[in-house]
Design an enzyme around this catalytic site. Structure first.
Site, PDB file in Angstrom:
ATOM      1  N   LYS A   1       7.257  -3.423  12.856  1.00  0.00           N
ATOM      2  CA  LYS A   1       7.787  -2.760  11.661  1.00  0.00           C
ATOM      3  C   LYS A   1       8.692  -1.582  12.047  1.00  0.00           C
ATOM      4  O   LYS A   1       9.781  -1.408  11.497  1.00  0.00           O
ATOM      5  CB  LYS A   1       6.637  -2.251  10.790  1.00  0.00           C
ATOM      6  CG  LYS A   1       5.805  -3.329  10.136  1.00  0.00           C
ATOM      7  CD  LYS A   1       4.685  -2.694   9.310  1.00  0.00           C
ATOM      8  CE  LYS A   1       3.788  -3.732   8.662  1.00  0.00           C
ATOM      9  NZ  LYS A   1       2.677  -3.121   7.900  1.00  0.00           N
TER      10      LYS A   1
ATOM     11  N   LYS B   1       0.828  -1.206   0.000  1.00  0.00           N
ATOM     12  CA  LYS B   1       0.000   0.000   0.000  1.00  0.00           C
ATOM     13  C   LYS B   1       0.864   1.258   0.000  1.00  0.00           C
ATOM     14  O   LYS B   1       0.624   2.193  -0.746  1.00  0.00           O
ATOM     15  CB  LYS B   1      -0.936   0.001   1.210  1.00  0.00           C
ATOM     16  CG  LYS B   1      -1.906   1.180   1.245  1.00  0.00           C
ATOM     17  CD  LYS B   1      -2.779   1.162   2.497  1.00  0.00           C
ATOM     18  CE  LYS B   1      -3.758   0.033   2.476  1.00  0.00           C
ATOM     19  NZ  LYS B   1      -4.727   0.107   3.601  1.00  0.00           N
TER      20      LYS B   1
ATOM     21  N   HIS C   1      -0.815 -38.651  12.701  1.00  0.00           N
ATOM     22  CA  HIS C   1       0.385 -39.381  13.094  1.00  0.00           C
ATOM     23  C   HIS C   1       1.363 -38.494  13.855  1.00  0.00           C
ATOM     24  O   HIS C   1       2.532 -38.831  13.981  1.00  0.00           O
ATOM     25  CB  HIS C   1       1.046 -39.991  11.854  1.00  0.00           C
ATOM     26  CG  HIS C   1       0.203 -41.031  11.191  1.00  0.00           C
ATOM     27  ND1 HIS C   1       0.291 -42.365  11.508  1.00  0.00           N
ATOM     28  CD2 HIS C   1      -0.787 -40.919  10.265  1.00  0.00           C
ATOM     29  CE1 HIS C   1      -0.593 -43.038  10.780  1.00  0.00           C
ATOM     30  NE2 HIS C   1      -1.261 -42.187  10.019  1.00  0.00           N
TER      31      HIS C   1
ATOM     32  N   GLY D   1      -4.978  -5.359   5.346  1.00  0.00           N
ATOM     33  CA  GLY D   1      -4.158  -6.314   4.612  1.00  0.00           C
ATOM     34  C   GLY D   1      -4.685  -7.732   4.655  1.00  0.00           C
ATOM     35  O   GLY D   1      -4.716  -8.432   3.643  1.00  0.00           O
ATOM     36  N   ARG D   2      -5.129  -8.189   5.828  1.00  0.00           N
ATOM     37  CA  ARG D   2      -5.574  -9.579   5.954  1.00  0.00           C
ATOM     38  C   ARG D   2      -6.957  -9.794   5.337  1.00  0.00           C
ATOM     39  O   ARG D   2      -7.441 -10.931   5.297  1.00  0.00           O
ATOM     40  CB  ARG D   2      -5.559 -10.000   7.422  1.00  0.00           C
ATOM     41  CG  ARG D   2      -6.386  -9.128   8.362  1.00  0.00           C
ATOM     42  CD  ARG D   2      -6.058  -9.465   9.814  1.00  0.00           C
ATOM     43  NE  ARG D   2      -6.711  -8.599  10.775  1.00  0.00           N
ATOM     44  CZ  ARG D   2      -6.251  -7.396  11.137  1.00  0.00           C
ATOM     45  NH1 ARG D   2      -5.165  -6.909  10.582  1.00  0.00           N
ATOM     46  NH2 ARG D   2      -6.892  -6.682  12.054  1.00  0.00           N
TER      47      ARG D   2
ATOM     48  N   GLU E   1      -4.368 -11.893  14.257  1.00  0.00           N
ATOM     49  CA  GLU E   1      -4.050 -10.483  14.055  1.00  0.00           C
ATOM     50  C   GLU E   1      -5.259  -9.603  14.343  1.00  0.00           C
ATOM     51  O   GLU E   1      -5.113  -8.439  14.735  1.00  0.00           O
ATOM     52  CB  GLU E   1      -3.565 -10.260  12.615  1.00  0.00           C
ATOM     53  CG  GLU E   1      -2.885  -8.909  12.393  1.00  0.00           C
ATOM     54  CD  GLU E   1      -2.176  -8.833  11.054  1.00  0.00           C
ATOM     55  OE1 GLU E   1      -0.998  -9.242  10.985  1.00  0.00           O
ATOM     56  OE2 GLU E   1      -2.792  -8.377  10.077  1.00  0.00           O
TER      57      GLU E   1
ATOM     58  N   GLU F   1      10.220  -5.403   3.836  1.00  0.00           N
ATOM     59  CA  GLU F   1      10.533  -6.663   3.182  1.00  0.00           C
ATOM     60  C   GLU F   1      10.158  -6.634   1.696  1.00  0.00           C
ATOM     61  O   GLU F   1      10.915  -7.092   0.835  1.00  0.00           O
ATOM     62  CB  GLU F   1       9.782  -7.813   3.873  1.00  0.00           C
ATOM     63  CG  GLU F   1      10.104  -7.989   5.348  1.00  0.00           C
ATOM     64  CD  GLU F   1       9.163  -7.197   6.256  1.00  0.00           C
ATOM     65  OE1 GLU F   1       9.074  -7.552   7.442  1.00  0.00           O
ATOM     66  OE2 GLU F   1       8.521  -6.241   5.764  1.00  0.00           O
TER      67      GLU F   1
END
Length: 549
Positions: free
Chosen positions: A512, A206, A384, A267-268, A353, A212
């Site tokens: 951040k 955005k 398992h 974002g999510r 979040e 990153e």
């Protein structure tokens, strides 16, 4: 409004929990032949069996009464209407507008946002067609064959997991690769297998400054230039999903290849927006639109179905029941479908979040538990390994089992085995195995009485472990859209009950900020006094190891 824990509905649930804790689900099934028939709901292509939960009709009524008393319907309507419900950032929350096919306007700050939303969908469709048809070419005239989608968090996780889940619908025209980790190994490995002449980079940020994402994009740019491309050629090989048009154009991206983002989409919750461009490029626009249409159908269901038939409300209130009245610290997701293996990670971000919060909307300290830990793994693999803890460990770990009734290229033997494991695990968690049954199984094994009792004790499983089973005919784009939207709305309902702002993420933001500060320290641009002694020692050790030799 009365505080949550002092409300009459909460007090009723506390009393019911004390009664239910003494009872066992296997007894309920034995005494009520209609339990399974009475406790299932079907909508938007999803079938939910919630009969294997530690609830009675009285508990369900009390849970729905709590939802009504805390204003879930009113908060839901406020979200869909574009009210400012993200009160710490002063924003509306309108990911639902991105999949609004009702033809009705959605007003934010006095303006209808739907024309821009629909225009962006048209732009995604046109760009997807230009890439798939070969009309959009690289600077040497080669058609695009590879897409490298660079993002982080919601800008990465949603598109990656949706395209994995819908692998049978992937198009042959291009192959999409996803990069999020700032560890240079990832971007280097991906780019090393690419030909820069037929590769397109999609950068999603955005702000166009997410640490990153920006660094990975700069690395991709450096790679492109070193391979023979020029600054002018960037426009043919890089596109952006961003609000920062100035930064994107200065980077070299053509303005017509910048796709918008809005403050009212977190974002999510952003896969439905232009963040979903890689989904469209991977699956084709028709399938991307199918994803949105499924989510829209779930939106309509959430808005109109009564509590007793409302998938998100039922799942949310069951989660409240276990988190607040049975001390459940986590919730496990178990998709019995290989392509859906990424769903636990997606819901993990969505839920943790959103509802991992310390204070209410009003800033008051919370005196009750909120968001659980979300975790899980695909199908029989978990049986398992970690299923052991669910079966015989202390505490309550509610589970969601998810499975399609049909799969691509179906092998009936494989699929029947998968289904038998899915249904059998849910049954085993519910009914368990008594000491008496285990003791009886050890008859005629040549054991003395003491050893027989000892082994029976080890084999005993208490059962009474709650689970939901969610089935769907097949995992097509529509069904996946409905499934994801269902979990979005579940999280929303729980946030309303817990009086949270489910749409900010200040813990993420702090990470951040501090990450940028530490980077400045590593690069020698910050005074040492900025950091605590531990952090400074770690920085020093890193710098010493990486100093020029």
């Amino acid at each position: 409004m009365t505080t949550l824990t002092e409300s009459a509905q909460w007090q009723t649930l506390e009393s019911l929990a004390q009664l239910v804790e003494k009872e066992h689900m296997r007894d309920w099934f034995a005494s009520d032949a209609n339990r399974a028939a009475d406790m299932n709901v079907e909508a938007c292509g999803l079938f939910l069996d919630f009969s294997k939960n530690r609830v009675t009709k009285d508990v369900l009524k009390a849970l729905f009464d709590l939802a009504d008393a805390r204003g879930v319907a009113q908060h839901r309507d406020a979200m869909f209407n574009g009210d400012i419900i993200n009160n710490t950032e002063g924003r509306a929350v309108l990911h639902t507008a991105l999949r609004n096919f009702s033809g009705q306007p959605v007003i934010v700050d006095g303006e209808d946002v739907m024309p821009e939303v629909l225009a962006t969908l048209d732009k995604i469709e046109a760009f997807t067609h230009s890439v798939h048809s070969g009309e959009h070419k690289g600077y040497t005239g080669k058609a695009i064959k590879h897409i490298v989608a660079i993002g982080i968090g919601g800008s990465f996780l949603g598109p990656k997991i949706m395209t994995e889940a819908l692998k049978p619908y992937q198009q042959d025209a291009v192959k999409v690769h996803f990069v999020a980790n700032v560890d240079g190994c990832h971007i280097t490995d991906v780019l090393s297998a690419m030909d820069h002449e037929d590769t397109l980079i999609v950068m999603s940020s955005k702000s166009f400054s997410t640490q990153e994402t920006l660094q990975n994009t700069l690395t991709a740019k450096d790679w492109f230039l070193k391979q023979g491309g020029t600054q002018e050629d960037i426009a043919r090989h890089f596109v952006a999903v961003s609000s920062n048009v100035k930064a994107a154009t200065e980077f070299g991206i053509a303005e017509e290849n910048i796709f918008p983002m809005w403050d009212w989409v977190g974002g999510r919750y952003s896969l439905w927006s232009a963040i979903g461009l890689p989904i469209s490029l991977c699956l084709g626009f028709a399938n991307f639109k199918g994803l949105l249409e499924g989510a829209f159908a779930m939106d309509e269901h959430f808005k109109t179905a009564p509590n007793e038939q409302n998938l998100p409300v039922i799942l949310a209130m069951l989660g409240i029941w276990y988190r607040n009245f049975f001390g459940a610290q986590s919730h496990v997701m178990l998709p019995y479908y290989h392509y859906l293996r990424g769903l636990p990670a997606y819901v993990q971000q969505l839920d943790m979040e959103s509802n991992g919060k310390l204070v209410t909307q009003d800033g008051d300290a919370i005196g009750y538990e909120t968001g659980p830990i979300i975790w899980g793994s695909e199908g029989t693999n978990g049986q398992h390994s970690f299923h052991q803890l669910i079966h015989q460990g202390h505490g309550v770990i509610p589970a969601d089992f998810l499975m399609p009734l049909n799969v691509p290229n179906q092998d009936d033997t494989h699929h029947a085995m998968l289904a038998s494991n899915c249904f059998g695990q849910a049954q085993a968690l519910m009914q368990g195995k008594t000491f008496a049954d285990c003791y009886a199984d050890l008859a005629d094994k040549g054991l003395d009485e003491a050893e027989r009792k000892r082994l029976a004790q080890h084999k005993t499983m208490p059962g009474n472990k709650p689970s939901n089973t969610i089935l769907f005919e097949k995992l097509d784009p529509f069904t996946l859209g409905a499934l994801v939207a269902m979990y979005e709305h579940k999280v929303f309902v729980q946030g309303v009950i817990w009086q949270l702002n489910s749409f900010d993420q200040w813990g993420v933001e702090l990470g951040k900020v501090l990450g940028n500060q530490v980077l400045a320290g590593i690069q020698g641009n910050t005074e040492a006094e900025t950091f605590d002694s531990s952090t400074q020692n770690l920085i020093n050790r890193f710098k010493q190891t990486n100093a020029p030799k």
